[in-house]
Write a protein that holds these residues in place. Structure first.
Motif, short mmCIF file in Angstrom:
data_model
loop_
_atom_site.label_atom_id
_atom_site.label_comp_id
_atom_site.label_asym_id
_atom_site.label_seq_id
_atom_site.Cartn_x
_atom_site.Cartn_y
_atom_site.Cartn_z
N GLY A 33 -6.54 21.49 -19.68
CA GLY A 33 -6.62 20.08 -19.34
C GLY A 33 -7.82 19.42 -19.98
O GLY A 33 -8.68 20.07 -20.54
N GLY A 34 -7.85 18.10 -19.88
CA GLY A 34 -8.99 17.36 -20.44
C GLY A 34 -9.05 17.52 -21.94
O GLY A 34 -8.07 17.88 -22.58
N TRP A 35 -10.20 17.27 -22.52
CA TRP A 35 -10.26 17.33 -23.98
C TRP A 35 -11.02 18.54 -24.47
O TRP A 35 -11.30 18.69 -25.63
CB TRP A 35 -10.87 16.06 -24.54
N ASN A 117 -18.67 11.48 -16.38
CA ASN A 117 -19.08 11.54 -17.78
C ASN A 117 -20.53 11.15 -18.00
O ASN A 117 -21.13 11.58 -18.98
CB ASN A 117 -18.15 10.69 -18.64
N ARG A 120 -22.05 14.37 -17.45
CA ARG A 120 -21.72 15.24 -18.59
C ARG A 120 -22.58 14.90 -19.82
O ARG A 120 -23.15 15.80 -20.45
CB ARG A 120 -20.24 15.05 -18.94
N ARG A 134 -15.99 20.38 -18.18
CA ARG A 134 -14.80 19.56 -17.97
C ARG A 134 -15.13 18.54 -16.90
O ARG A 134 -16.03 18.73 -16.09
CB ARG A 134 -13.61 20.40 -17.53
N ILE A 136 -13.36 15.61 -14.00
CA ILE A 136 -12.18 15.07 -13.32
C ILE A 136 -12.65 13.94 -12.41
O ILE A 136 -13.76 14.00 -11.86
CB ILE A 136 -11.43 16.17 -12.52
N ARG B 225 -4.51 18.22 -13.04
CA ARG B 225 -4.71 17.33 -14.19
C ARG B 225 -4.24 15.93 -13.81
O ARG B 225 -3.05 15.72 -13.59
CB ARG B 225 -3.88 17.82 -15.39
N PRO B 226 -5.16 14.99 -13.73
CA PRO B 226 -4.77 13.63 -13.33
C PRO B 226 -4.01 12.90 -14.44
O PRO B 226 -4.60 12.52 -15.45
CB PRO B 226 -6.11 12.96 -13.03
N LYS B 227 -2.72 12.73 -14.24
CA LYS B 227 -1.86 12.22 -15.32
C LYS B 227 -0.77 11.31 -14.79
O LYS B 227 -0.39 11.37 -13.62
CB LYS B 227 -1.17 13.39 -16.02
N PRO B 245 -5.09 13.73 -24.48
CA PRO B 245 -6.30 14.29 -23.88
C PRO B 245 -6.94 13.25 -22.97
O PRO B 245 -7.02 12.07 -23.32
CB PRO B 245 -7.18 14.60 -25.09
N GLY B 246 -7.38 13.69 -21.80
CA GLY B 246 -8.03 12.76 -20.87
C GLY B 246 -7.08 12.33 -19.77
O GLY B 246 -5.89 12.64 -19.77
N MET B 247 -7.64 11.58 -18.82
CA MET B 247 -6.87 11.12 -17.66
C MET B 247 -6.03 9.91 -18.04
O MET B 247 -6.53 8.97 -18.66
CB MET B 247 -7.85 10.74 -16.53
N ARG B 267 -13.65 10.49 -22.61
CA ARG B 267 -15.12 10.56 -22.49
C ARG B 267 -15.65 9.48 -21.56
O ARG B 267 -16.63 8.81 -21.86
CB ARG B 267 -15.79 10.46 -23.86
N GLY B 268 -14.95 9.31 -20.45
CA GLY B 268 -15.46 8.41 -19.42
C GLY B 268 -15.08 6.97 -19.60
O GLY B 268 -15.27 6.16 -18.70
#
Lengths: 164, 439
Positions: A33-35, A117, A120, A134, A136, B225-227, B245-247, B267-268
């Motif tokens: 998940g995520g990048w 972030n 992060r 990661r 969330i 995974r928030p999707k 990639p990402g929410m 990235r936020g």
């Protein structure tokens, strides 16, 4: 890439009693998940790592209302986290962003993401490899402290680091 | 679950409905509800009469909940109606101050078991028939039949499209605030026929109908995974929308149903994208370090209203469908969120936060004419009835330090700001979205 990570403790109760708790194993079941696609999660005993992290550093940093700016206190806690992560180079972390209930749902998802972030970015600036982290956002969904009081709201505006 | 739609049909009965003089103004602020006489529909046999009574009750409840009509106490009626073909003695109905009279009957086809409902609507003062129709369907769709008849009556008396034969998709909530179970659910607009579409294992949020109502797009924490997902309501199967990639969050369909517009956080930073549902290719519409979220298309698909804090606080902005010509439209005090465009195109509804109170408000798409129509400790997520005359939202009350309380309920209110009504649901409810008309 779909390795199961065992024994991750839900971030909500991390501050104290969760050392031997084994709930929420499902939560990060998918490492893809995520990048951070290239994270390869090892078979390190996650429960021990989580507990050790929570004992040795402050895992939660708080934010002002409607803000994702790191306070001086937040930066000092994150600096501790960065030092710990350097000492424990096999540990990976998930940063959970949260908001109080005094915002709208979708905006709070975005704000929680921004808070996670902010933490992060600070850790990355302190030299922690981005692929160990990661994030969330739980928006206003999973409050850590219950109740419709300013004190509870302040506690729920946070970024919580879960090491594993 | 929608397959019965095709089995309903309408036939005009003998005689064209006259253009009655009776016309209810839906735009008027505080006006007395128009008195309507509606004897229980006739039927032969006690079992059929039970169905007839239930259908009459649902029609009456729809009309009364609109705030525009009042059903006159049946004990006062002078004339006894024996069948749908009984001709009214208008003097008798004028004597009880009825402006309109609705009566009807139900019959069952002895062979097919099909249920047939016929009704007539009369303008009591003009002494003219305004509507006369027969509807037939399978007996288990009797509630839909009642809603369709209520829509016919509403349409004839107000000149506006009705909104009773509609569904609401929402989040059904239960349990302590610390560990809230949230399930995707769908129900009739009056709260009947609740069906759960997810099992509560994953937190799900913000469901929205596709224009043809076969699908619902929503946000889920499935697999951690928030999707954004799309569920086919008929099969119950869900699919992830793209693998970005990402929410991904805050999804809504485009009016043609071919795209989603939603936020993607990388990235936020949350920006607004459209995703073509055939190719699953995404297209970036905003590119700004601020939070851009809660996009909603105008009904013609030409513009998008969204929420952004690019000006320092949360405000409402409108851009064209390509992401160009961004213009701020909210300028009042406080902050603004969750904009949604009315299906009529005339209003944008929003959530406003001011001095620790939450409000539901309306403004025109150019930002003029702002007014607040509901408030509370927390009110959020306005959604329009398909005729644009009624707004539904949820209201949550405070909870205590043990997570008790915090009840969340759905309400509807006229765009005039009057006639707020609780919509009863089996559990707590939030994030409602109103469907288009089913018929």
């Amino acid at each position: 890439m779909f390795k199961q990570v065992l024994g991750i403790v839900c971030g909500a109760a991390l501050l104290s009693a969760c050392a031997s708790n084994d709930q929420g194993a499902d939560l990060y079941g998918n490492a893809n998940g995520g990048w951070s696609d290239d994270v390869n999660i090892s078979d390190l005993s996650a429960t021990d790592t989580t507990a050790k992290f929570n004992e040795e550093v402050t895992a939660v940093v708080y934010f002002p209302f409607n803000s994702s700016d790191l306070t001086g206190e937040a930066k000092s806690y994150l600096s501790e986290q960065a030092a710990w992560l350097k000492d424990n180079p096999r540990a990976l972390i998930l940063i959970e962003g949260r908001c109080d209930e005094r915002g709208t749902r979708e905006y709070n998802l975005a704000l929680g993401e921004r808070r996670a972030n902010a933490a992060r970015s600070y850790l990355v600036a302190k030299g922690i490899a981005a692929d160990r982290i990661r994030t969330i956002s739980y928006g206003k969904e999973k409050p850590v402290v219950l109740g419709s009081t300013p004190a509870a709201w302040a506690k729920n505006r946070n970024a919580t680091t879960v090491a594993y | 679950m929608w397959k019965k739609i095709g089995m309903l049909f309408l036939i005009l009965m003998t005689g064209c409905p006259a253009l009655g003089a009776l016309r209810i103004d839906v735009t008027g602020a505080i006006s007395e509800p128009t008195p309507v006489a509606m004897p229980y529909f006739n039927a032969s046999g006690w079992r059929q009469q039970n169905i007839a009574d239930s259908i009459t009750d649902v029609i009456a409840a729809d009309l009364e909940r609109s705030g525009l009509f009042r059903i006159i106490d049946r004990d006062a009626y002078i004339q006894k109606i024996h069948s749908v073909d009984t001709h009214p003695h208008f003097a008798d109905w004028q004597a009880v101050n009825a402006h309109a009279l609705v009566h009807g009957e139900i019959n069952e086809d002895p062979v097919s078991g099909e249920l047939r409902v016929s009704f007539r609507l009369w303008d009591v003062y003009a002494q003219e028939q305004m509507e006369a129709k027969v509807l037939s369907t399978t007996p288990d769709s009797w509630r839909r039949m009642a809603h369709i008849i209520a829509d016919q009556i509403y349409e004839r008396l107000t000149g506006e499209k009705g909104y009773f034969d509609t569904k609401v998709v929402f989040i059904s909530e239960s349990g302590n605030q610390a560990n809230r179970m949230k399930r995707l659910a769908v129900m009739d607009q009056d709260g009947a026929n609740v069906q759960y579409l997810t099992d509560g294992k994953d937190i799900v949020l913000t469901p929205r109908f596709s224009p043809n109502m076969r699908e619902v797009t929503y946000f889920s924490y499935k697999d951690g995974r928030p999707k954004v997902y799309i569920m086919d309501i008929v099969t119950g199967k869900s699919r992830l929308v793209g693998d970005f990639p990402g929410m991904t969050f805050a999804p809504r369909f485009s009016p043609d149903g071919k795209k989603l517009v939603m936020s993607l956080a990388t990235r936020g930073n949350s920006d607004i994208y459209t995703v073509d549902l055939d190719s699953l290719k995404k297209k970036r519409l905003t590119d700004h370090p601020a939070i851009d979220t809660s996009p909603s298309f105008s009904p013609d698909g030409q513009r998008i209203v969204f929420n952004s804090d690019r000006g320092g606080t949360q405000q409402l902005y409108v851009m064209d469908a390509e992401g160009k010509n961004v213009k701020r439209i909210s300028f009042g005090s406080g902050t603004y969120a969750t904009p949604v465009w009315s299906p009529r195109g005339d209003y944008i509804a929003f959530t406003k936060i001011e001095e620790n109170q939450f409000h539901i408000g309306l403004m025109r798409p150019d930002g003029s004419g702002e007014r607040l129509i509901a408030n509370g400790f927390l009110v959020e997520a306005p959604t329009f009835a398909p005729n644009g005359r009624v707004v539904m939202f949820f209201r949550q009350v405070p909870s205590d330090e043990r997570g008790r309380g915090g009840a969340s309920k759905l309400y509807s209110i006229d765009v005039t700001g009057y006639n707020e009504r609780l919509i009863k649901t089996p559990e707590d409810a939030s994030d409602p979205t109103w469907s288009p008309l089913l018929h």
